[in-house]
Design a protein around this motif. Structure first.
Motif, PDB file in Angstrom:
ATOM      1  N   ALA A  37     -12.134  25.703 -45.298  1.00 15.97           N
ATOM      2  CA  ALA A  37     -11.142  26.908 -45.427  1.00 15.97           C
ATOM      3  C   ALA A  37     -11.332  27.566 -46.719  1.00 15.97           C
ATOM      4  N   ASN A  38     -11.788  28.347 -46.968  1.00  9.21           N
ATOM      5  CA  ASN A  38     -11.598  28.909 -48.759  1.00  9.21           C
ATOM      6  C   ASN A  38     -10.557  30.251 -48.972  1.00  9.21           C
ATOM      7  N   SER A  39     -10.630  30.997 -47.826  1.00  7.24           N
ATOM      8  CA  SER A  39      -9.688  31.695 -48.109  1.00  7.24           C
ATOM      9  C   SER A  39      -7.938  31.091 -48.002  1.00  7.24           C
ATOM     10  N   PRO A  40      -7.502  32.498 -48.091  1.00  8.27           N
ATOM     11  CA  PRO A  40      -5.839  31.208 -48.713  1.00  8.27           C
ATOM     12  C   PRO A  40      -5.809  32.496 -46.677  1.00  8.27           C
ATOM     13  N   GLN A  41      -5.752  33.306 -46.168  1.00  5.00           N
ATOM     14  CA  GLN A  41      -5.680  33.621 -44.937  1.00  5.00           C
ATOM     15  C   GLN A  41      -6.521  32.072 -43.962  1.00  5.00           C
ATOM     16  N   SER A  42      -7.551  32.001 -44.044  1.00  3.86           N
ATOM     17  CA  SER A  42      -8.088  30.599 -43.285  1.00  3.86           C
ATOM     18  C   SER A  42      -7.415  29.442 -43.906  1.00  3.86           C
ATOM     19  N   LYS A  43      -7.069  29.153 -44.664  1.00  9.25           N
ATOM     20  CA  LYS A  43      -6.697  27.964 -45.257  1.00  9.25           C
ATOM     21  C   LYS A  43      -4.671  28.108 -44.363  1.00  9.25           C
ATOM     22  N   LYS A  44      -4.061  29.270 -44.396  1.00  6.13           N
ATOM     23  CA  LYS A  44      -3.240  29.602 -43.899  1.00  6.13           C
ATOM     24  C   LYS A  44      -3.736  29.191 -42.039  1.00  6.13           C
ATOM     25  N   ARG A  45      -4.316  30.344 -41.493  1.00  5.16           N
ATOM     26  CA  ARG A  45      -4.701  29.940 -40.293  1.00  5.16           C
ATOM     27  C   ARG A  45      -5.190  27.674 -40.107  1.00  5.16           C
TER      28      ARG A  45
END
Length: 88
Positions: A2-10
């Motif tokens: 995961a790279n983006s903040p959203q994908s890290k949160k997911r």
């Protein structure tokens, strides 16, 4: 990865949900095992009581998205028919 903040949160959310679902699946399997053991012992009253305790837990798994509705219904149906067969 995961790279983006959203994908890290997911990814974090998925880990938490996985842990919750795993625990729920395990608990349901424990209830199912108790019914199976009661059926194997031949005690119809104990099997009926175990099934009565397991049924709401299995259906709760449906509402929480752990099992598909038809899968849970099939499991309950097969177990209840086996418990009834003990009486005969």
């Amino acid at each position: 990865m995961a790279n983006s903040p959203q994908s890290k949160k997911r990814a974090r959310q998925n880990e938490r949900r996985f842990a919750v679902n795993k625990a729920r699946r395990s608990r349901i399997r424990t209830y199912l095992r108790k019914v199976e053991e009661a059926i194997a012992s031949g005690d119809q009253a104990a099997a009926a009581a175990a099934l009565k305790a397991a049924q709401p837990e299995i259906m709760r798994g449906v509402t929480k998205g752990v099992f598909h509705k038809n899968t849970a219904s099939r499991k309950v149906s097969r177990l209840s028919s086996r418990v009834k067969a003990l009486n005969a």
